[in-house]
Scaffold this motif. Structure first.
Motif, short mmCIF file in Angstrom:
data_model
loop_
_atom_site.label_atom_id
_atom_site.label_comp_id
_atom_site.label_asym_id
_atom_site.label_seq_id
_atom_site.Cartn_x
_atom_site.Cartn_y
_atom_site.Cartn_z
N LEU A 168 8.80 -12.32 9.32
CA LEU A 168 8.12 -11.18 8.70
C LEU A 168 6.69 -11.58 8.39
CD1 LEU A 168 10.87 -10.20 6.08
CD2 LEU A 168 10.33 -8.97 8.19
N PRO A 169 5.79 -10.60 8.27
CA PRO A 169 4.43 -10.95 7.85
C PRO A 169 4.47 -11.64 6.49
CG PRO A 169 4.56 -8.64 8.53
CD PRO A 169 5.97 -9.16 8.51
N GLY A 170 3.51 -12.52 6.23
CA GLY A 170 3.43 -13.18 4.92
C GLY A 170 4.32 -14.40 4.82
N ASN A 171 4.45 -15.15 5.93
CA ASN A 171 5.17 -16.44 5.88
C ASN A 171 6.63 -16.30 5.44
OD1 ASN A 171 2.81 -17.80 6.58
ND2 ASN A 171 2.19 -17.95 4.43
N ARG A 172 7.33 -15.34 5.99
CA ARG A 172 8.73 -15.19 5.59
C ARG A 172 9.63 -15.10 6.82
NH1 ARG A 172 8.46 -9.99 2.36
NH2 ARG A 172 6.96 -9.62 4.01
N LEU A 173 10.79 -15.71 6.70
CA LEU A 173 11.81 -15.59 7.75
C LEU A 173 12.97 -14.78 7.18
CD1 LEU A 173 11.89 -19.24 9.17
CD2 LEU A 173 10.83 -17.22 10.20
N ASN A 174 13.37 -13.78 7.94
CA ASN A 174 14.45 -12.88 7.51
C ASN A 174 15.67 -13.16 8.36
OD1 ASN A 174 15.47 -10.68 6.02
ND2 ASN A 174 15.10 -9.28 7.71
N TRP A 175 16.81 -13.39 7.72
CA TRP A 175 18.03 -13.61 8.50
C TRP A 175 19.16 -12.73 7.99
CZ3 TRP A 175 22.10 -15.20 5.55
CH2 TRP A 175 21.83 -15.88 4.37
N LEU A 176 20.07 -12.41 8.91
CA LEU A 176 21.28 -11.65 8.59
C LEU A 176 22.44 -12.31 9.31
CD1 LEU A 176 18.91 -9.26 9.39
CD2 LEU A 176 20.67 -7.90 8.31
N TRP A 177 23.58 -12.31 8.65
CA TRP A 177 24.80 -12.85 9.28
C TRP A 177 25.95 -11.88 8.98
CZ3 TRP A 177 27.56 -17.98 7.47
CH2 TRP A 177 28.70 -18.19 8.26
N TYR A 178 26.48 -11.27 10.06
CA TYR A 178 27.51 -10.25 9.92
C TYR A 178 28.89 -10.90 9.96
CZ TYR A 178 23.81 -6.88 10.74
OH TYR A 178 22.66 -6.14 10.63
N ILE A 179 29.73 -10.59 8.96
CA ILE A 179 31.05 -11.20 8.86
C ILE A 179 32.12 -10.12 8.70
CG2 ILE A 179 32.51 -12.75 7.49
CD1 ILE A 179 30.01 -14.35 6.83
N ASN A 180 33.12 -10.16 9.59
CA ASN A 180 34.22 -9.18 9.54
C ASN A 180 35.08 -9.41 8.29
OD1 ASN A 180 33.37 -8.30 12.03
ND2 ASN A 180 34.92 -9.45 13.17
N GLY A 181 35.64 -8.32 7.76
CA GLY A 181 36.54 -8.46 6.62
C GLY A 181 36.91 -7.11 6.05
N PRO A 182 37.84 -7.10 5.10
CA PRO A 182 38.22 -5.84 4.46
C PRO A 182 37.06 -5.27 3.64
CG PRO A 182 39.31 -7.70 3.39
CD PRO A 182 38.58 -8.26 4.58
N GLU A 183 37.10 -3.98 3.39
CA GLU A 183 36.02 -3.33 2.66
C GLU A 183 35.99 -3.82 1.21
OE1 GLU A 183 36.30 0.91 2.61
OE2 GLU A 183 34.36 1.15 1.60
N PRO A 184 34.86 -4.38 0.76
CA PRO A 184 34.78 -4.82 -0.63
C PRO A 184 34.72 -3.60 -1.56
CG PRO A 184 33.00 -5.74 0.70
CD PRO A 184 33.63 -4.67 1.51
N GLU A 185 35.09 -3.84 -2.81
CA GLU A 185 35.01 -2.75 -3.78
C GLU A 185 33.60 -2.73 -4.37
OE1 GLU A 185 37.64 -1.70 -7.56
OE2 GLU A 185 38.78 -2.39 -5.80
N LEU A 186 32.90 -1.63 -4.16
CA LEU A 186 31.52 -1.54 -4.67
C LEU A 186 31.52 -0.80 -6.00
CD1 LEU A 186 29.60 -0.58 -1.42
CD2 LEU A 186 29.20 -2.62 -2.78
#
Ligand SMILES: Cc1cc2nc3c(=O)[nH]c(=O)nc-3n(C[C@H](O)[C@H](O)[C@H](O)COP(=O)(O)OP(=O)(O)OC[C@H]3O[C@@H](n4cnc5c(N)ncnc54)[C@H](O)[C@@H]3O)c2cc1C
Length: 204
Positions: free
Chosen positions: A54-72
């Motif tokens: 990303l602009p401004g010296n930043r690294l953006n990461w995402l990691w998708y993990i399968n699983g049951p729906e969490p309670e929000l």
């Protein structure tokens, strides 16, 4: 009605201001040499990760993990996690990803979890004889794999504005019908395309 996708995303932003020559940054740039000019998608068994600068010296990461729906609790799709859950994720990262990406994940301050939802495409985008229209996420919540959620919202607003300008605001049914005809097929296809991409990448 929102549909849980079957997976959540761990996310984090690593600020490397003042650490441009550090081992972590030289290592990640060696492993991902096009950082800064592309998005990287890493695939593993029933999971995938995304990494970009990303602009401004930043690294953006995402990691998708399968699983049951969490309670929000509340209306946010962002979840706070315990230190133990965080430590477990960092440990798993060492087994799943390259040492460079695992290190970036481990050294990122305050990663968080987004629960990923979309919704089946709506049959229409306007109601009440042309006095109500939906735009953006309200009209078409989508999984993020098409990388177009915000663009779709902006485009909706633009097309709606053009239709209103063309037909006048009183009475607006014609304008909203034209907006719906222009946008509904596009956004419906995008939501289903993103859903398919996500399911493929997650081995679902
Ligand atoms: C964690 C996260 C990360 C994302 N990352 C990306 C990304 O990297 N790229 C991308 O393209 N998209 C991303 N998205 C999706 C993107 O944020 C949305 O697609 C986009 O914000 C939709 O815009 P919108 O205007 O339709 O809705 P919103 O941005 O949700 O705006 C709706 C607004 O309406 C307000 N509101 C709600 N109810 C009421 C009410 N009753 N009265 C008055 N106001 C109300 C809300 O407070 C909000 O300000 C991300 C989404 C999330 C949650």
């Amino acid at each position: 009605m929102c549909r849980y996708s079957g997976y959540c995303a761990w996310r984090g932003v690593f600020d490397f201001t003042g650490k441009e020559s550090s081992g972590i940054i030289t290592g990640i740039r060696r492993a991902y040499p096009e950082l800064g000019s592309c998005l990287y998608f890493d695939l593993a068994e029933k999971t995938h990760a995304v990494l970009y600068e990303l602009p401004g010296n930043r690294l953006n990461w995402l990691w998708y993990i399968n699983g049951p729906e969490p309670e929000l609790t509340g209306s946010s799709v962002t979840m706070k996690v315990s230190d133990a859950t965080l430590a477990g994720m960092q440990e798993d990262a060492e087994r799943v990803w390259s040492p460079e990406l695992a290190r970036l994940i481990r050294e990122t301050a305050e990663p968080f979890v987004n629960v990923i939802y979309d919704a089946d495409p709506l049959p229409r985008l306007s109601w009440a004889g042309g006095s109500v229209a939906l735009v953006g996420d309200a009209a078409h919540p989508t999984t993020p794999h098409g990388l177009r959620s915000t663009n779709m919202s902006v485009h909706d607003a633009r097309v709606l504005g053009e239709c209103l300008a063309r037909w006048g605001q009183t009475p607006p049914p014609r304008a909203l019908a034209e907006y719906e005809a222009a946008r509904l097929p596009v956004v419906a296809a995008q939501v289903l395309h993103a859903r398919r991409l996500g399911r493929l990448k997650q081995g679902l």
